[in-house]
Design an enzyme around this catalytic site. Structure first.
Site, PDB file in Angstrom:
ATOM      1  N   CYS A  68       0.833  -1.203   0.000  1.00 61.76           N
ATOM      2  CA  CYS A  68       0.000   0.000   0.000  1.00 61.76           C
ATOM      3  C   CYS A  68       0.875   1.263   0.000  1.00 61.76           C
ATOM      4  CB  CYS A  68      -0.979  -0.060   1.164  1.00 61.76           C
ATOM      5  SG  CYS A  68      -2.442   0.930   0.857  1.00 61.76           S
ATOM      6  N   HIS A 152      -3.408  -4.967   1.909  1.00 57.60           N
ATOM      7  CA  HIS A 152      -2.837  -5.175   3.248  1.00 57.60           C
ATOM      8  C   HIS A 152      -2.832  -6.650   3.641  1.00 57.60           C
ATOM      9  CE1 HIS A 152      -2.475  -0.996   4.743  1.00 57.60           C
ATOM     10  NE2 HIS A 152      -3.419  -0.761   3.847  1.00 57.60           N
ATOM     11  N   GLU A 154      -1.202  -8.082   5.762  1.00 54.59           N
ATOM     12  CA  GLU A 154      -0.970  -8.256   7.209  1.00 54.59           C
ATOM     13  C   GLU A 154      -2.275  -8.188   8.003  1.00 54.59           C
ATOM     14  OE1 GLU A 154      -0.632  -5.575   5.528  1.00 54.59           O
ATOM     15  OE2 GLU A 154      -1.112  -3.800   6.731  1.00 54.59           O
TER      16      GLU A 154
HETATM   17  N1  GLN Z   1      -3.728   6.450   0.839  1.00 52.56           N
HETATM   18  C1  GLN Z   1      -2.477   6.190   1.485  1.00 52.56           C
HETATM   19  C2  GLN Z   1      -1.339   6.957   0.831  1.00 52.56           C
HETATM   20  O1  GLN Z   1      -1.525   7.538  -0.173  1.00 52.56           O
HETATM   21  C3  GLN Z   1      -2.150   4.717   1.456  1.00 52.56           C
HETATM   22  C4  GLN Z   1      -3.154   3.981   2.259  1.00 52.56           C
HETATM   23  C5  GLN Z   1      -2.621   2.766   2.910  1.00 52.56           C
HETATM   24  O2  GLN Z   1      -1.414   2.548   3.013  1.00 52.56           O
HETATM   25  N2  GLN Z   1      -3.525   1.992   3.435  1.00 52.56           N
HETATM   26  O3  GLN Z   1      -0.261   6.960   1.342  1.00 52.56           O
END
Ligand code: GLN
Length: 177
Positions: A68, A152, A154
């Site tokens: 992410c 995610h 995790e």
């Molecule tokens: N929207 C977040 C970002 O741009 C990422 C979201 C996340 O890691 N769950 O950093």
């Protein structure tokens, strides 16, 4: 630095690895691999620069797994370690979070993936192997020692994505040894 590092450490422990929290360049010494967790990419980027971890990571040659926000941090516009561009909050601001079953091929059971204000891979270089997509957008990919996931892993009990990464770590540790 920030984000879901505790959750990743818990999965790694479950799989028999020994996690170490990395905040300073010297914490990278002797590590076989590194996970950049999800969280907030702007915060992670700012803190990495403050502590000199950005330069240290450019010299770190073991496998790296970015999830992410961690995937965003690895892209061409940030650390430049993955030959991808990412689109932040790609699934729309309204859709803060959702779950999807990812087809990871090989006839394997799909992976239930949790997306939270997730990015997707907008563009990828020729060396990037896309491993899973949502609505035609890559969300899991590998480029040599670098693994990236827009979701995610995790946050679910399914440890297969972490196992995929640990296998890469094991292979590279053997090559280097
Ligand atoms: N929207 C977040 C970002 O741009 C990422 C979201 C996340 O890691 N769950 O950093």
């Amino acid at each position: 630095m920030q984000g879901n590092f505790r959750e990743h450490a818990a999965v790694l422990r479950r799989l028999g690895a020994e996690p170490v929290e990395v905040r300073l360049p010297e914490h990278l010494d002797g590590l076989d691999g590194l996970i950049l967790p999800g969280g907030e990419s702007t915060a992670i980027t700012r803190l990495m620069r403050l502590y000199g971890l950005d330069d240290a990571l450019r010299g770190f040659d073991a496998p790296i797994f970015g999830t992410c926000a961690g995937m965003i941090v690895l892209d061409r516009d940030h650390l430049g370690l993955a030959d991808i561009t990412t689109r932040r909050n790609a699934f729309g601001r309204q859709v803060h979070s959702f779950e999807a079953d990812l087809d990871i091929g090989h006839g394997d059971e799909p992976v239930r993936a949790v997306f939270i204000r997730a990015p997707w891979i907008e563009e990828a270089g020729a060396d990037v192997e896309v491993l899973a997509e949502v609505d035609g957008h890559p969300v899991l990919a590998r480029q040599g020692r670098i693994l990236v996931a827009a979701f995610h892993p995790e946050l679910t009990d399914d440890t297969r994505i972490h196992e995929l990464f640990l296998n890469q770590v094991r292979e590279m540790t053997n090559v280097r040894a």
